[in-house]
Design a protein around this motif. Sequence first.
Motif, PDB file in Angstrom:
ATOM      1  N   UNK A 212       0.825  -1.208   0.000  1.00  9.54           N
ATOM      2  CA  UNK A 212       0.000   0.000   0.000  1.00  9.54           C
ATOM      3  C   UNK A 212       0.864   1.264   0.000  1.00  9.54           C
ATOM      4  N   UNK A 213       2.181   1.098  -0.009  1.00  8.87           N
ATOM      5  CA  UNK A 213       3.115   2.206   0.222  1.00  8.87           C
ATOM      6  C   UNK A 213       2.906   3.378  -0.730  1.00  8.87           C
ATOM      7  N   UNK A 214       2.592   3.093  -2.009  1.00 11.22           N
ATOM      8  CA  UNK A 214       2.485   4.179  -2.978  1.00 11.22           C
ATOM      9  C   UNK A 214       1.195   4.980  -2.819  1.00 11.22           C
ATOM     10  N   UNK A 215       0.322   4.552  -1.916  1.00  9.33           N
ATOM     11  CA  UNK A 215      -0.931   5.293  -1.687  1.00  9.33           C
ATOM     12  C   UNK A 215      -0.899   6.111  -0.402  1.00  9.33           C
ATOM     13  N   UNK A 216       0.207   6.066   0.304  1.00 12.47           N
ATOM     14  CA  UNK A 216       0.363   6.854   1.531  1.00 12.47           C
ATOM     15  C   UNK A 216       0.853   8.246   1.150  1.00 12.47           C
ATOM     16  N   UNK A 428      -7.146  12.652  -8.671  1.00 17.81           N
ATOM     17  CA  UNK A 428      -6.408  11.996  -9.761  1.00 17.81           C
ATOM     18  C   UNK A 428      -6.239  10.503  -9.494  1.00 17.81           C
ATOM     19  N   UNK A 429      -5.955  10.151  -8.225  1.00 18.58           N
ATOM     20  CA  UNK A 429      -5.800   8.740  -7.883  1.00 18.58           C
ATOM     21  C   UNK A 429      -7.110   7.990  -8.067  1.00 18.58           C
ATOM     22  N   UNK A 430      -8.214   8.643  -7.711  1.00 28.66           N
ATOM     23  CA  UNK A 430      -9.530   8.027  -7.895  1.00 28.66           C
ATOM     24  C   UNK A 430      -9.802   7.776  -9.372  1.00 28.66           C
ATOM     25  N   UNK A 431      -9.437   8.741 -10.217  1.00 28.26           N
ATOM     26  CA  UNK A 431      -9.626   8.583 -11.658  1.00 28.26           C
ATOM     27  C   UNK A 431      -8.783   7.430 -12.196  1.00 28.26           C
ATOM     28  N   UNK A 432      -7.550   7.331 -11.711  1.00 27.20           N
ATOM     29  CA  UNK A 432      -6.667   6.248 -12.137  1.00 27.20           C
ATOM     30  C   UNK A 432      -7.242   4.897 -11.753  1.00 27.20           C
ATOM     31  N   UNK A 433      -7.757   4.809 -10.525  1.00 27.00           N
ATOM     32  CA  UNK A 433      -8.342   3.549 -10.062  1.00 27.00           C
ATOM     33  C   UNK A 433      -9.548   3.165 -10.911  1.00 27.00           C
ATOM     34  N   UNK A 434     -10.364   4.153 -11.252  1.00 26.76           N
ATOM     35  CA  UNK A 434     -11.548   3.851 -12.061  1.00 26.76           C
ATOM     36  C   UNK A 434     -11.156   3.401 -13.458  1.00 26.76           C
ATOM     37  N   UNK A 435     -10.120   4.050 -14.015  1.00 29.51           N
ATOM     38  CA  UNK A 435      -9.671   3.654 -15.345  1.00 29.51           C
ATOM     39  C   UNK A 435      -9.142   2.225 -15.325  1.00 29.51           C
ATOM     40  N   UNK A 436      -8.401   1.889 -14.285  1.00 29.58           N
ATOM     41  CA  UNK A 436      -7.879   0.529 -14.145  1.00 29.58           C
ATOM     42  C   UNK A 436      -9.010  -0.469 -14.012  1.00 29.58           C
TER      43      UNK A 436
END
Length: 458
Positions: A212-216, A428-436
């Motif tokens: 989870x490190x890259x989301x901290x 931006x992270x939320x958008x990336x997660x949705x795209x994935x």
Amino acid sequence: MVYLAIGFPPAAKSCAYRMRETANQFVNAGWDVTVVTIAQESWERDSGIDLTLLEQVDPQVKVVELPLAREDLETDIRLFDEARALRPGAWMNDLRKRQTADFPEPNFGAWRGALEQAVLDIHRDHHADLLLASCVPYVNLAAAWKLWEEARVPYAVDFRDGWSIDVIEGVEAFSRDSELGRWEQKILDNAVSLWVVNDPIAEHYRTRYPDFADRVRVVRNGYDADSSPGRSHKADADAGLVFGYLGTVNFTAQHLEIVLNAWRAAREQEPLMANARFEVRGHIGAGSGRESNRHVEILKQAEVDGVHFGGPAAKAEVASIYARWDAMVLILIGGRYVTSGKVYEYMATGLPIVSAHVVEHDASNVLDGHPLWTGAVGLDEEALTQSFVRAAHMAIDTSEAVHAEAMTHADRFTRESLMTTAVKELVDQLATDQATHNNRAGTNANAQTSFVPGGPAS
């Protein structure tokens, strides 16, 4: 966005500033924001309220106040049942068992059902695209999980000081295989992002949960620009230098005594401080112990040494209070895992700063390079005495140019700037997660380049 923010204005708590700016910046980014908190009456029995905090809440922010309160802080004995009146110790033990039956958190665990129902009701009436849970209390996490389970609404967490790290003692607060540990693991396994206030806490979570490190994210508290006097300052030694502390008094009585002993010695040794005053402003205690405790007794006894306790300060008064002072006294608990939001505000005053905390403190990292900082000398009375003396000379001898340099040192920590960046990164992270997610589902992810609030939840 549904924002679980218990401590939102007008609650007189330090977290209120961070929560207010978070909500405002989501509005600025085009989001509808619904804050879930508790009723004003509940804060009146706790830390109190400051209605001036509401003045800068964006009017578009909707606030839902739940009728929740801490039972243990009730002071009206006419409302006590027989068990509490006759056997208060046994009553308190029973209360703790009831509070932790649904969620493992004293004082707040029993709020789980009400919080879960609140977020479900809000989502039913106005579709949520994101939930942000600010902790404490950590029972907010149960509500975030409920909305994820029931409706797959993405969520992020603002731990601020962390949960599985005891930031005061600098040790693990609970193991990963404990009930608390299982809750934390489950929540972070599915969170969009985790916010914490400094690098040492972030490193704790990156090490504890490497996947989870890259989301901290480090989202510092910062300071509100309108809390700074915004001008250089010239002290008047003849009128008497004024040192000040503004903040919640959450340090021990012994800690306070060390500071006041050093203050007394400095006044005796340094002619510049012979007629100096030390003003203490802020909240002391909660519930029945508010301004009725050992700390207040110590401050009253120190009045002969020019010490004055002026009580809490409304947010709207802060800048004018700082403008009257000649030097700041930064009294902090904890060590390398604690920063304190006040350090940024103190720097922005452009005044000399006396540090009354351990040397290995994250506030020391923030203050490094500040031209009017007397340095971290720990809690040794003699060393603190000399810090007070140095600050007195700084207050008299410092030029306007150096005062301006000191204020500039804090510019990068304005709360608005820090939170604007944090909100953008989270969206931006939320958008990336949705795209994935859409890619994996075989949908046309290429057509989705950004997240649009109000669209379908992932």
